[in-house]
Design a protein around this motif. Sequence first.
Motif, PDB file in Angstrom:
ATOM      1  N   THR A  56     -54.282 -17.194  -9.401  1.00 21.92           N
ATOM      2  CA  THR A  56     -54.812 -15.872  -9.716  1.00 21.92           C
ATOM      3  C   THR A  56     -56.303 -15.978  -9.977  1.00 21.92           C
ATOM      4  O   THR A  56     -56.787 -16.982 -10.504  1.00 21.92           O
ATOM      5  CB  THR A  56     -54.122 -15.268 -10.953  1.00 21.92           C
ATOM      6  OG1 THR A  56     -54.297 -16.151 -12.062  1.00 21.92           O
ATOM      7  CG2 THR A  56     -52.635 -15.069 -10.686  1.00 21.92           C
ATOM      8  N   VAL A  57     -57.018 -14.940  -9.596  1.00 23.21           N
ATOM      9  CA  VAL A  57     -58.463 -14.891  -9.782  1.00 23.21           C
ATOM     10  C   VAL A  57     -58.786 -13.735 -10.717  1.00 23.21           C
ATOM     11  O   VAL A  57     -58.287 -12.622 -10.540  1.00 23.21           O
ATOM     12  CB  VAL A  57     -59.182 -14.698  -8.428  1.00 23.21           C
ATOM     13  CG1 VAL A  57     -60.678 -14.492  -8.640  1.00 23.21           C
ATOM     14  CG2 VAL A  57     -58.937 -15.893  -7.525  1.00 23.21           C
ATOM     15  N   ASP A  58     -59.594 -14.009 -11.722  1.00 23.53           N
ATOM     16  CA  ASP A  58     -60.002 -12.967 -12.667  1.00 23.53           C
ATOM     17  C   ASP A  58     -61.186 -12.184 -12.108  1.00 23.53           C
ATOM     18  O   ASP A  58     -62.156 -12.772 -11.618  1.00 23.53           O
ATOM     19  CB  ASP A  58     -60.395 -13.579 -14.019  1.00 23.53           C
ATOM     20  CG  ASP A  58     -59.204 -14.199 -14.730  1.00 23.53           C
ATOM     21  OD1 ASP A  58     -58.078 -13.691 -14.547  1.00 23.53           O
ATOM     22  OD2 ASP A  58     -59.392 -15.190 -15.454  1.00 23.53           O
ATOM     23  N   TYR A  59     -61.083 -10.865 -12.170  1.00 27.94           N
ATOM     24  CA  TYR A  59     -62.176  -9.998 -11.745  1.00 27.94           C
ATOM     25  C   TYR A  59     -62.951  -9.587 -12.999  1.00 27.94           C
ATOM     26  O   TYR A  59     -62.486  -8.756 -13.783  1.00 27.94           O
ATOM     27  CB  TYR A  59     -61.639  -8.773 -11.002  1.00 27.94           C
ATOM     28  CG  TYR A  59     -60.807  -9.123  -9.802  1.00 27.94           C
ATOM     29  CD1 TYR A  59     -61.355  -9.794  -8.718  1.00 27.94           C
ATOM     30  CD2 TYR A  59     -59.452  -8.789  -9.752  1.00 27.94           C
ATOM     31  CE1 TYR A  59     -60.595 -10.130  -7.611  1.00 27.94           C
ATOM     32  CE2 TYR A  59     -58.677  -9.109  -8.641  1.00 27.94           C
ATOM     33  CZ  TYR A  59     -59.256  -9.782  -7.585  1.00 27.94           C
ATOM     34  OH  TYR A  59     -58.496 -10.110  -6.487  1.00 27.94           O
ATOM     35  N   ASN A  73     -69.315  -8.112 -18.817  1.00 29.48           N
ATOM     36  CA  ASN A  73     -68.651  -9.239 -19.492  1.00 29.48           C
ATOM     37  C   ASN A  73     -69.155 -10.601 -19.015  1.00 29.48           C
ATOM     38  O   ASN A  73     -68.700 -11.637 -19.510  1.00 29.48           O
ATOM     39  CB  ASN A  73     -67.138  -9.153 -19.286  1.00 29.48           C
ATOM     40  CG  ASN A  73     -66.532  -7.939 -19.967  1.00 29.48           C
ATOM     41  OD1 ASN A  73     -67.024  -7.499 -20.999  1.00 29.48           O
ATOM     42  ND2 ASN A  73     -65.479  -7.390 -19.389  1.00 29.48           N
ATOM     43  N   LEU A  74     -70.058 -10.611 -18.071  1.00 26.30           N
ATOM     44  CA  LEU A  74     -70.652 -11.862 -17.617  1.00 26.30           C
ATOM     45  C   LEU A  74     -71.735 -12.311 -18.596  1.00 26.30           C
ATOM     46  O   LEU A  74     -72.461 -11.477 -19.147  1.00 26.30           O
ATOM     47  CB  LEU A  74     -71.253 -11.685 -16.222  1.00 26.30           C
ATOM     48  CG  LEU A  74     -70.257 -11.442 -15.084  1.00 26.30           C
ATOM     49  CD1 LEU A  74     -70.994 -11.029 -13.820  1.00 26.30           C
ATOM     50  CD2 LEU A  74     -69.430 -12.686 -14.817  1.00 26.30           C
ATOM     51  N   LEU A  76     -69.201 -17.387  -6.615  1.00 28.83           N
ATOM     52  CA  LEU A  76     -69.706 -16.018  -6.466  1.00 28.83           C
ATOM     53  C   LEU A  76     -69.913 -15.376  -7.838  1.00 28.83           C
ATOM     54  O   LEU A  76     -70.891 -14.652  -8.053  1.00 28.83           O
ATOM     55  CB  LEU A  76     -68.737 -15.184  -5.629  1.00 28.83           C
ATOM     56  CG  LEU A  76     -68.769 -15.433  -4.126  1.00 28.83           C
ATOM     57  CD1 LEU A  76     -67.593 -14.744  -3.438  1.00 28.83           C
ATOM     58  CD2 LEU A  76     -70.082 -14.950  -3.514  1.00 28.83           C
ATOM     59  N   ASN A  77     -69.009 -15.638  -8.762  1.00 20.65           N
ATOM     60  CA  ASN A  77     -69.197 -15.130 -10.123  1.00 20.65           C
ATOM     61  C   ASN A  77     -70.399 -15.794 -10.796  1.00 20.65           C
ATOM     62  O   ASN A  77     -71.116 -15.148 -11.570  1.00 20.65           O
ATOM     63  CB  ASN A  77     -67.930 -15.352 -10.950  1.00 20.65           C
ATOM     64  CG  ASN A  77     -66.864 -14.314 -10.660  1.00 20.65           C
ATOM     65  OD1 ASN A  77     -67.172 -13.162 -10.359  1.00 20.65           O
ATOM     66  ND2 ASN A  77     -65.611 -14.713 -10.743  1.00 20.65           N
TER      67      ASN A  77
END
Length: 302
Positions: free
Chosen positions: A57-60, A65-66, A95-96
């Motif tokens: 799973t990938v968190d969006y 929140n970054l 990418l994040n």
Amino acid sequence: MALRPLDNALPMINQERPKKQAKINVIAAHKDKQLNAVGVNDENVAPLAQPQSTEVTVDYVASENLEAFQDADVKIQGLVGGLESKDWVKVCESLNDARRFALYHSALLLPILDKVVMVMVKAMKNPRSALIKTSIMASSDIFKAFGENLIESTSDAFNQLLLQLLLKASQDKKFVCEEADKALSAMVDAMAPLPLLHKLSVYVGHSNPRVRAKAANSISKCVSKMDVESMKEFGLVKLIQSASTLLNDKLPEAREAARGLVISLYEAITESEEEKLEYWQSFCQSNLAAIHAQAMVKLVSS
């Protein structure tokens, strides 16, 4: 007269019926096979070890929140390698990271901005929804940080990114479509309207009606930010002709965007005129077919 025995008659053959196999044995064997096949055990057998789930799973993460990096100078050294990884989860993480650089350390990201944008374009073409959404979210933050730098770049990176966003905003997947719409809005908000309008105007004639509609929406927003001098620099005739074309598009979204575009044009063109409607009518009749000019006049007078 007595009947004679028929000595030459065929002898009677006693045929024995084949014995039926015991059903209980067959059924038991079948059940054992089924139980083994699905990994189910009875109470007298130790349970088989179940394979662990490999689903990833990938968190969006929302932009707010970054967080900033504590060691940004060190982290930037490995960013390109992470973006070019063959592991799609690693690409999402990178990418994040690129989003964090854009928001908090933009000067470090600027020298490799074109590379980052091309990775985003590649990710949007990937069939994995997680990669697509993460890259679209990254584009929103990139627009906020580098709007002017992107539009002025001599590379083709922005053009490819714009096309992918228009395509993704036209998809049937709701969560992808909504994210792409947000990115397009962030793009319009972050960039100067005139150069962006030049980029968007080519999509008025796109073969995909959904792409036309998404482009029309962005064009309408761009024009609403422009004064009459900027409109003249782009070309008033070109704008009114594009509006007329979109006003007759088959998709309601494109027609609605065209109406907004017409209102913006009308207000800017007639701002200093006393006889506004008459001036507008004359302008439309000079540059459009009679039936289309009539529609333009009717639209602003209703």
